[in-house]
Design an enzyme around this catalytic site. Structure first.
Site, short mmCIF file in Angstrom:
data_model
loop_
_atom_site.label_atom_id
_atom_site.label_comp_id
_atom_site.label_asym_id
_atom_site.label_seq_id
_atom_site.Cartn_x
_atom_site.Cartn_y
_atom_site.Cartn_z
CB CYS A 74 -0.91 0.00 1.23
SG CYS A 74 -1.85 1.53 1.40
CB CYS A 77 0.97 1.94 4.87
SG CYS A 77 -0.54 0.93 5.05
CG HIS A 136 -4.00 -0.99 4.82
ND1 HIS A 136 -3.56 -0.35 3.68
CD2 HIS A 136 -4.70 -2.08 4.40
CE1 HIS A 136 -3.96 -1.03 2.62
NE2 HIS A 136 -4.66 -2.09 3.02
CG ASN A 176 -14.61 8.46 -5.18
OD1 ASN A 176 -15.56 9.23 -5.08
ND2 ASN A 176 -13.68 8.59 -6.11
CG HIS A 187 -4.39 3.55 3.66
ND1 HIS A 187 -3.35 2.95 4.32
CD2 HIS A 187 -4.71 4.65 4.38
CE1 HIS A 187 -3.05 3.67 5.39
NE2 HIS A 187 -3.87 4.71 5.44
CG HIS A 189 -7.44 7.26 -0.27
ND1 HIS A 189 -7.84 5.95 -0.40
CD2 HIS A 189 -7.46 7.78 -1.53
CE1 HIS A 189 -8.08 5.69 -1.67
NE2 HIS A 189 -7.87 6.78 -2.38
ZN LIG Z 1 -2.27 1.34 3.65
#
Ligand SMILES: [Zn+2]
Length: 361
Positions: A74, A77, A136, A176, A187, A189
């Site tokens: 990811c 992170c 995460h 979204n 993750h 965001h």
């Molecule tokens: Zn992440």
């Protein structure tokens, strides 16, 4: 009085990253991005659709962007000694950085050559990624109110900063959520777009607000809030905010969240209003997830005044909608909605509001 502290540095390819922390002197900006990154992709272009009188951004380079990587890869992170991510610090509260694959980037440019009916110009502007939490496996709905307070500060600060950038005409903070609607990173965001034009939806709403003002002498959004706040579609409310399902909701689950004071954008919200947002928004998100007992995919969108026009007509508020119409069914935008812009909603807004209110938390 809550104060949130920002520290800023740049990533290896020159993109800015900002850390927002409740405590001062986090030291996070001192961590250096040691990655060898390729040069940033060229900006895309805007093409004018003469039939709809609106701009379309063509960003072909986005086709190569990261798609649902495993947690071990990811990019959102915090970095570890073994793996460098987009965020050089080993931890953060909220981090905001320029998108590696922006739809809009750079200063305003001159019109490029194009057919006379459809001028082209560089897709100027700015795209940023907002990481809501370093965790995460979390979600916005799982945050604590004090974490939402830091996110709110990041939205407000970035709105103010991006409004001052050359070529940015409107700032849009949004999230979204859910693979169902095309999220490419798990993750938690969101994103912030600084558009080089006023978006079609905002132009249309402001035209309605202007007509309403001429007819009644009052602000349209304030009148809508006053009408809804007294009615059966309220989902949640506190001293500074009211959340309701709008009378003509277009989606199975749609909630609009208004501050009680008439402000053009997030930077204009007072400290107590910013503080009061987290508890009510978290309640709305948790009610959404509780309706069917499964996480709801959603799009959560801050509507703010454009940078230069319609600021007196605008009224900052959040519009959230979910396409889930049953535990295993999604509403897709089919012929009537996609082609004609004419929505057909299978769930009565009053019923949706009742389901949200009665969902057990
Ligand atoms: Zn992440």
């Amino acid at each position: 009085m809550t104060s949130i502290h920002r520290s800023t540095t740049t990533l290896a390819d020159g993109r800015e990253i900002h850390y927002f922390d409740a405590a001062p002197d986090s030291g996070r900006a001192s961590f250096v991005d040691g990655r060898a990154l390729p040069p940033r992709p060229p900006a895309g272009e805007l093409r004018y659709d003469a039939l709809r009188a609106e701009w379309v951004a063509v960003a072909a380079h986005r086709q190569t962007r990261t798609f649902l990587p495993p947690a071990s890869e990811c990019p959102l992170c915090p970095s570890t000694p073994q793996r460098a991510t987009e965020i050089p610090a080993p931890g953060y509260e909220v981090a905001v950085f320029e998108n590696l694959f922006p739809s809009f980037a750079g200063p305003a440019g001159h019109t490029l050559d194009g057919e006379s009916l459809s001028p082209r110009r560089p897709a100027a502007g700015r795209c940023e990624v907002v990481c809501f939490t370093p965790d995460h496996g979390s979600s916005f709905a799982s945050l604590e109110p004090r974490q939402v307070r830091v996110v709110m500060e990041a939205w407000a600060e970035r709105t103010a900063a991006m409004s001052g950038l050359d070529g940015v005409e409107q700032v849009f903070c949004f999230e979204n959520r859910g693979e169902e609607i095309g999220v490419t990173l798990h993750h938690p965001h969101g994103q912030i777009y600084g558009y080089p034009f006023v978006t079609p939806t905002t132009r249309r709403m402001l035209a309605s607000a202007e007509a309403h003002l001429l007819r009644t002498g009052r602000n349209l959004f304030a009148d809508v809030l006053a009408a809804e706040a007294a009615g059966e579609r309220v989902v949640a409310a506190n001293e500074h905010w009211t959340a309701f399902v709008p009378v003509a909701a277009r989606w199975p689950f749609e909630v609009h969240l208004y501050p009680h004071s008439h402000v053009p954008d997030l930077p204009a919200l007072s400290d107590v209003e910013r503080e009061a947002f987290g508890p009510i928004y978290l309640e709305v998100l948790r009610r959404l997830d509780a309706v069917y007992g499964v996480p709801m995919p959603y799009i959560s969108a801050w509507h703010q005044a454009p940078v230069r026009t319609g600021r007196d007509l605008s009224y900052a508020h959040l519009q959230l909608h979910s396409a889930r119409r049953a535990p295993n069914k999604l509403k897709f935008l089919a012929g009537s909605e996609s082609a004609m812009g004419a929505f057909i909603n299978d769930v009565a807004p009053e019923q949706a509001a009742k389901m949200l209110r009665e969902a057990s938390l």
